[in-house]
Design an enzyme around this catalytic site. Structure first.
Site: not given
Lengths: 173, 173
Positions: A12, A10
């Site tokens: 963020d 991922d």
């Protein structure tokens, strides 16, 4: 030759330090200094009352600071695994190009083939996922690493392996 | 309640008529009229010598015409299945926002959660995939529908079900 495992990472809250940026933008707009140590267990939307405005601002995603240690660790993972960067950027259409350009700046060894910008992560599969959000990890059938961020700090779920830093991840993977 | 099957639909060459646009752009630039019926079995890059320049042009993806019947069929699938639109737009960073805006214009019922813009489709999973490229279908573990386009017309592969139109897809799914 053994097939390399697919690792899904991922952006963020994992590669990019969103909390740091939200604290800075709040201070810039209102002068208020939010202490990250006060935010344990709170949803991001409660921690940052102006957060929704800030994430929709042009440049928010393009200028995110790197999460400590992420550059070295991502390069390490990229050499050892079949690595994919999977970010739920579709909610913020301005972020799409910004995320692409941010990756090109900080992780130039990541190719376009390795990038996925999506809405839901329900159709993403692989062997290992590193994410800070349970809603993403919960649909994943492989090994699940939850990257500690204030909003998830109090969550206990034995199907996740909790990691607090990129250094720790390099020790595991 | 039965879980809805996940259907993964490609954009270029399936929802959007890329060949039509490439023929038009070639005619605009050189006056040359390419006959689509002459292109069976040829890779797109051979069929359109200026294609690489055209797909990198601002607006190319934003103004793609709809594939015949796609609007009605996508709405039908969206009501019956868990539908995801998965497009390998990452090779052309200008296309990211254009694809988002194109979907918003022609398929306003598709939400941001249902959109995936990626590089490789190797990490995409689901129950049914509709795509015009073998390289995408070959990594998919579910049911594979190959949407006929000139470049794939001569490919015979019994792991694909060949479909020639959206009308035909509605009869199957």
């Amino acid at each position: 030759m053994e097939t390399m495992k697919k690792v899904i990472v991922d952006m963020d809250g994992v590669m990019a330090d969103v909390y740091h940026q939200l604290v800075e933008f709040e201070k810039r707009d209102t002068g208020r200094e939010i202490e990250i140590s006060d935010l344990a267990g709170k949803p991001e939307i409660e921690s940052f009352p102006n957060g929704k405005k800030h994430v929709n601002e042009i440049g928010f995603f393009r200028t995110l600071p790197l999460m400590k240690g992420s550059r070295e660790a991502i390069e390490y993972l990229n050499n050892k695994y079949e690595l994919y960067i999977v970010s739920a950027g579709m909610e913020f259409p301005n972020s799409l190009r910004e995320k692409y350009d941010w990756l090109a700046e900080h992780f130039p060894f990541i190719t376009w083939e390795q990038i996925v910008l999506c809405g839901s992560k329900k159709v993403v599969s692989g062997d290992i996922m590193i994410d800070d959000y349970p809603k993403n990890l919960d649909h994943f059938s492989g090994q699940r690493l939850i990257f500690t961020q204030p909003h998830n700090e109090l969550i206990e779920n034995e199907t996740y392996e909790r990691v607090h830093s990129w250094e720790e991840i390099m020790g595991i993977l």
